[in-house]
Every structure is written in C-alpha cells, then in structure tokens.
Design a protein around this motif. Structure first.
Motif, PDB file in Angstrom:
ATOM      1  N   VAL A  39      -8.200  13.830 -12.344  1.00 19.86           N
ATOM      2  CA  VAL A  39      -7.191  13.505 -13.360  1.00 19.86           C
ATOM      3  C   VAL A  39      -7.714  12.628 -14.493  1.00 19.86           C
ATOM      4  N   ARG A  40      -8.835  11.950 -14.287  1.00 13.74           N
ATOM      5  CA  ARG A  40      -9.591  11.219 -15.314  1.00 13.74           C
ATOM      6  C   ARG A  40      -8.981   9.942 -15.873  1.00 13.74           C
ATOM      7  N   THR A  41      -7.838   9.480 -15.362  1.00 13.60           N
ATOM      8  CA  THR A  41      -7.310   8.193 -15.817  1.00 13.60           C
ATOM      9  C   THR A  41      -6.820   7.383 -14.627  1.00 13.60           C
ATOM     10  N   VAL A  42      -6.921   6.081 -14.763  1.00 10.45           N
ATOM     11  CA  VAL A  42      -6.480   5.167 -13.712  1.00 10.45           C
ATOM     12  C   VAL A  42      -4.977   5.315 -13.479  1.00 10.45           C
ATOM     13  N   ALA A  43      -4.206   5.398 -14.564  1.00  7.61           N
ATOM     14  CA  ALA A  43      -2.751   5.503 -14.435  1.00  7.61           C
ATOM     15  C   ALA A  43      -2.338   6.765 -13.680  1.00  7.61           C
ATOM     16  N   LYS A  44      -3.025   7.868 -13.948  1.00  8.38           N
ATOM     17  CA  LYS A  44      -2.693   9.121 -13.250  1.00  8.38           C
ATOM     18  C   LYS A  44      -3.074   9.051 -11.773  1.00  8.38           C
ATOM     19  N   VAL A  45      -4.177   8.377 -11.459  1.00  8.22           N
ATOM     20  CA  VAL A  45      -4.551   8.197 -10.049  1.00  8.22           C
ATOM     21  C   VAL A  45      -3.475   7.371  -9.355  1.00  8.22           C
ATOM     22  N   MET A  46      -3.066   6.274  -9.988  1.00  6.26           N
ATOM     23  CA  MET A  46      -2.025   5.432  -9.408  1.00  6.26           C
ATOM     24  C   MET A  46      -0.747   6.242  -9.178  1.00  6.26           C
ATOM     25  N   ARG A  47      -0.356   7.006 -10.182  1.00  7.33           N
ATOM     26  CA  ARG A  47       0.866   7.811 -10.080  1.00  7.33           C
ATOM     27  C   ARG A  47       0.751   8.820  -8.941  1.00  7.33           C
ATOM     28  N   GLU A  48      -0.411   9.491  -8.848  1.00  6.78           N
ATOM     29  CA  GLU A  48      -0.604  10.483  -7.785  1.00  6.78           C
ATOM     30  C   GLU A  48      -0.511   9.834  -6.409  1.00  6.78           C
ATOM     31  N   PHE A  49      -1.147   8.689  -6.242  1.00  8.24           N
ATOM     32  CA  PHE A  49      -1.091   7.991  -4.963  1.00  8.24           C
ATOM     33  C   PHE A  49       0.336   7.575  -4.625  1.00  8.24           C
ATOM     34  N   ASN A  50       1.042   7.018  -5.603  1.00 10.59           N
ATOM     35  CA  ASN A  50       2.403   6.556  -5.338  1.00 10.59           C
ATOM     36  C   ASN A  50       3.371   7.705  -5.119  1.00 10.59           C
ATOM     37  N   ASP A  51       3.197   8.816  -5.843  1.00 14.78           N
ATOM     38  CA  ASP A  51       4.043   9.987  -5.637  1.00 14.78           C
ATOM     39  C   ASP A  51       3.870  10.556  -4.232  1.00 14.78           C
ATOM     40  N   ARG A  52       2.671  10.426  -3.706  1.00 15.97           N
ATOM     41  CA  ARG A  52       2.376  10.936  -2.359  1.00 15.97           C
ATOM     42  C   ARG A  52       2.511   9.846  -1.288  1.00 15.97           C
ATOM     43  N   ASP A  53       2.967   8.671  -1.688  1.00 14.80           N
ATOM     44  CA  ASP A  53       3.132   7.512  -0.802  1.00 14.80           C
ATOM     45  C   ASP A  53       1.827   7.175  -0.061  1.00 14.80           C
ATOM     46  N   LEU A  54       0.720   7.253  -0.795  1.00 14.17           N
ATOM     47  CA  LEU A  54      -0.589   6.895  -0.247  1.00 14.17           C
ATOM     48  C   LEU A  54      -0.888   5.440  -0.610  1.00 14.17           C
ATOM     49  N   LYS A  55      -1.093   4.621   0.384  1.00  9.92           N
ATOM     50  CA  LYS A  55      -1.379   3.206   0.161  1.00  9.92           C
ATOM     51  C   LYS A  55      -2.883   2.995   0.024  1.00  9.92           C
ATOM     52  N   LEU A  56      -3.239   1.897  -0.632  1.00 11.52           N
ATOM     53  CA  LEU A  56      -4.651   1.528  -0.777  1.00 11.52           C
ATOM     54  C   LEU A  56      -5.017   0.466   0.254  1.00 11.52           C
ATOM     55  N   PRO A  57      -6.197   0.582   0.825  1.00 13.58           N
ATOM     56  CA  PRO A  57      -6.633  -0.457   1.756  1.00 13.58           C
ATOM     57  C   PRO A  57      -7.064  -1.695   0.976  1.00 13.58           C
ATOM     58  N   ARG A  58      -6.626  -2.841   1.414  1.00 15.71           N
ATOM     59  CA  ARG A  58      -7.003  -4.118   0.817  1.00 15.71           C
ATOM     60  C   ARG A  58      -7.294  -5.078   1.957  1.00 15.71           C
ATOM     61  N   ARG A  59      -7.902  -6.175   1.642  1.00 13.67           N
ATOM     62  CA  ARG A  59      -8.124  -7.221   2.639  1.00 13.67           C
ATOM     63  C   ARG A  59      -7.449  -8.487   2.149  1.00 13.67           C
ATOM     64  N   ASP A  60      -6.771  -9.172   3.058  1.00 11.83           N
ATOM     65  CA  ASP A  60      -6.149 -10.430   2.661  1.00 11.83           C
ATOM     66  C   ASP A  60      -7.214 -11.521   2.622  1.00 11.83           C
ATOM     67  N   ARG A  61      -6.839 -12.735   2.317  1.00 12.59           N
ATOM     68  CA  ARG A  61      -7.816 -13.814   2.151  1.00 12.59           C
ATOM     69  C   ARG A  61      -8.551 -14.166   3.431  1.00 12.59           C
ATOM     70  N   HIS A  62      -8.047 -13.679   4.560  1.00  8.14           N
ATOM     71  CA  HIS A  62      -8.718 -13.906   5.842  1.00  8.14           C
ATOM     72  C   HIS A  62      -9.610 -12.738   6.235  1.00  8.14           C
ATOM     73  N   GLY A  63      -9.612 -11.697   5.410  1.00  4.92           N
ATOM     74  CA  GLY A  63     -10.430 -10.523   5.684  1.00  4.92           C
ATOM     75  C   GLY A  63      -9.739  -9.469   6.532  1.00  4.92           C
ATOM     76  N   ASP A  64      -8.472  -9.697   6.844  1.00  5.55           N
ATOM     77  CA  ASP A  64      -7.734  -8.729   7.647  1.00  5.55           C
ATOM     78  C   ASP A  64      -7.259  -7.569   6.769  1.00  5.55           C
ATOM     79  N   PRO A  65      -7.327  -6.346   7.287  1.00  6.87           N
ATOM     80  CA  PRO A  65      -6.916  -5.186   6.481  1.00  6.87           C
ATOM     81  C   PRO A  65      -5.400  -5.109   6.336  1.00  6.87           C
ATOM     82  N   ARG A  66      -4.977  -4.610   5.189  1.00  3.95           N
ATOM     83  CA  ARG A  66      -3.562  -4.318   4.959  1.00  3.95           C
ATOM     84  C   ARG A  66      -3.502  -3.159   3.972  1.00  3.95           C
ATOM     85  N   TRP A  67      -2.390  -2.444   3.982  1.00  9.17           N
ATOM     86  CA  TRP A  67      -2.221  -1.291   3.109  1.00  9.17           C
ATOM     87  C   TRP A  67      -1.168  -1.632   2.076  1.00  9.17           C
ATOM     88  N   THR A  68      -1.506  -1.416   0.793  1.00  8.28           N
ATOM     89  CA  THR A  68      -0.595  -1.778  -0.285  1.00  8.28           C
ATOM     90  C   THR A  68      -0.393  -0.614  -1.240  1.00  8.28           C
TER      91      THR A  68
END
Length: 103
Positions: A39-68
């Motif tokens: 899709v070639r743009t950050v906004a379109k990637v974000m939209r595609e992920f959110n439309d498909r309810d796909l969360k991104l893996p992140r780590r909190d300040r303690h290094g524990d994984p969470r999905w946002t």
C-alpha cells in the motif's frame, strides 16, 4: 540494568539481543512490512491493520509483551527502526539507543 528491546527482539539468558521466539510477533511484523510494500503509506498500513483488528506487538517499560492498536506513529517507528531492516543480524544492536556499536 539494560533497557527492554523493541517488539521483535528479546535478550537471551546471556544478555545478547535475539529475534523474539514468539512466532505470532514475527508473523505480525512480517505482515506489517508486506502491507507497506503493497500500500506504500504508513496511514494505509495503519488503516488496514485496524480494519482487520490486527494489533501490533509492543513491549512495556518492563519488557513484557502487549498487543496494541496500530497508530501511524507506531507503524512509522517500526518501519524506520534500523533493527528491523531485512534479515540483517542484530549483532551489535543496543536496545538502549538503537544504534550499532560500529557506528
């Protein structure tokens, strides 16, 4: 104390930075890069992920994984982070300042 690593990386028992063994994390980040190539743009990637309810893996300040929920800043940060570049080795990658030792 060492800082936590980015989403796709963890520290092994020796303290070395290695790819996260969680296949769901690896697959989601691979999907993010594939979506960007398509899709070639950050906004379109974000939209595609959110439309498909796909969360991104992140780590909190303690290094524990969470999905946002995907945001443009989170997608851009992953795409711009040199640690995620291709299949390159993470040797020398420092989770603290996101720079390699040989720079």
């Amino acid at each position: 104390m060492r800082s936590p690593c980015r989403s796709a990386f963890v520290r092994d028992p020796s303290g070395a930075v290695v790819k996260d063994p969680n296949l769901e994390v690896q697959e989601r980040l691979e999907l993010l890069f594939e979506a960007f190539l398509k899709v070639r743009t950050v906004a379109k990637v974000m939209r595609e992920f959110n439309d498909r309810d796909l969360k991104l893996p992140r780590r909190d300040r303690h290094g524990d994984p969470r999905w946002t929920r995907a945001t443009t800043s989170a997608v851009a940060a992953i795409l711009k982070n040199p640690a995620y570049a291709g299949a390159s080795s993470t040797d020398g990658y420092d989770c603290t300042n996101h720079r390699t030792e040989d720079r």
